[in-house]
Write an enzyme that holds these catalytic residues in place. Structure first.
Site, PDB file in Angstrom:
ATOM      1  N   ASP A 197       0.809  -1.156   0.024  1.00 41.44           N
ATOM      2  CA  ASP A 197      -0.115   0.079  -0.440  1.00 41.44           C
ATOM      3  C   ASP A 197       0.916   1.248  -0.067  1.00 41.44           C
ATOM      4  OD1 ASP A 197      -2.062  -1.639   0.632  1.00 41.44           O
ATOM      5  OD2 ASP A 197      -2.029  -1.588   2.111  1.00 41.44           O
ATOM      6  N   ARG A 198       0.139   2.134  -0.922  1.00 43.23           N
ATOM      7  CA  ARG A 198       0.930   3.322  -0.866  1.00 43.23           C
ATOM      8  C   ARG A 198       1.560   3.870   0.583  1.00 43.23           C
ATOM      9  NH1 ARG A 198      -0.175   8.124  -5.277  1.00 43.23           N
ATOM     10  NH2 ARG A 198       1.875   9.109  -4.854  1.00 43.23           N
TER      11      ARG A 198
END
Length: 230
Positions: free
Chosen positions: A68-69
């Site tokens: 995830d970012r």
């Protein structure tokens, strides 16, 4: 095995050989291009390889998995199509050992525990909700956590994943009342200054797709007060 940091490309390389390259993802990096149009980590790695090995034309780089970012830590890329095929198989069959570290404010109910939930993904707001019982379109999610350190006002957890679901660690920890520090999406009360969350892909053990040796890769945590206390 190299631990070089390419300052020009802002890249920390944890392992590199002819078939694979493993890097330590920073907060905010996207692994693969998306609708934001921001430059993905895969492109940064391609540029690094092109420059380092003076490669003419297009550099091959295969995306094997994502983080995830707002998350940091280990990301593996394939440098050959043969490695990509084999790594895809390894990851899809879950023949890898993934260890994550997370920092939460609330003390978990137990010192260590196996959590099993059924996660249902909401595409609209890009979240997953953890249910104790199976619901339509849900997928079973399982992980083990243990408290590894009590920090000032926080608890550091070590997590071993048994399944690889969308936002799994974030959703499952939130479901037991322990959202990850900085994770507004899953119920933490305030964001981190850098927009990230305190979730780090710390260690990965897997069989090299070509040489067949066992690789054990560790990623240093980001440089901040809380991670440094670990």
């Amino acid at each position: 095995m190299s631990k070089e940091i390419s300052t020009k490309h802002n890249l920390q390389v944890l392992h590199e050989d002819n078939h694979i390259i493993v890097v330590n993802k920073r907060v905010g990096d996207i692994v693969q291009g998306d609708k934001t149009g921001d430059k993905p980590l895969s492109e940064v790695v391609k540029e690094y390889l092109k420059e380092k090995y003076n490669k003419p034309g297009e550099v091959f780089l295969g995306v094997v998995h994502r983080l995830d970012r707002p998350t940091t830590g280990i990301v593996v890329f394939a440098r050959t199509s043969k490695a990509l095929t084999r790594l895809n198989e390894l990851f899809s069959k879950r023949e890898t050992q993934k260890t994550y570290w997370a920092v939460v404010k609330n003390k978990p109910p137990k010192t260590e525990e196996n959590l099993v939930h059924f996660l249902k993904r909401n595409e609209k707001n890009n979240t997953s909700k953890a249910h104790l019982k199976e619901v339509p379109e849900s997928k079973k999610a399982s992980l083990d956590y243990k408290i590894i350190k009590e920090l000032n006002n926080y608890f550091a957890l070590e997590i071993h994943l048994h399944t690889g679901r969308h936002h799994q660690i974030r959703a499952q920890l939130s479901a037991i009342g322990c959202p990850i520090k900085g994770d507004l999406k899953y119920g933490f009360d305030r964001s981190n200054p850098d927009g990230g969350i305190h979730l780090h892909a710390r260690k990965l053990v897997f069989t090299h797709p070509v040489t067949k040796e066992t690789l054990e890769i560790m990623a240093p945590t980001p440089n901040d007060v809380i991670w440094n206390a670990l």
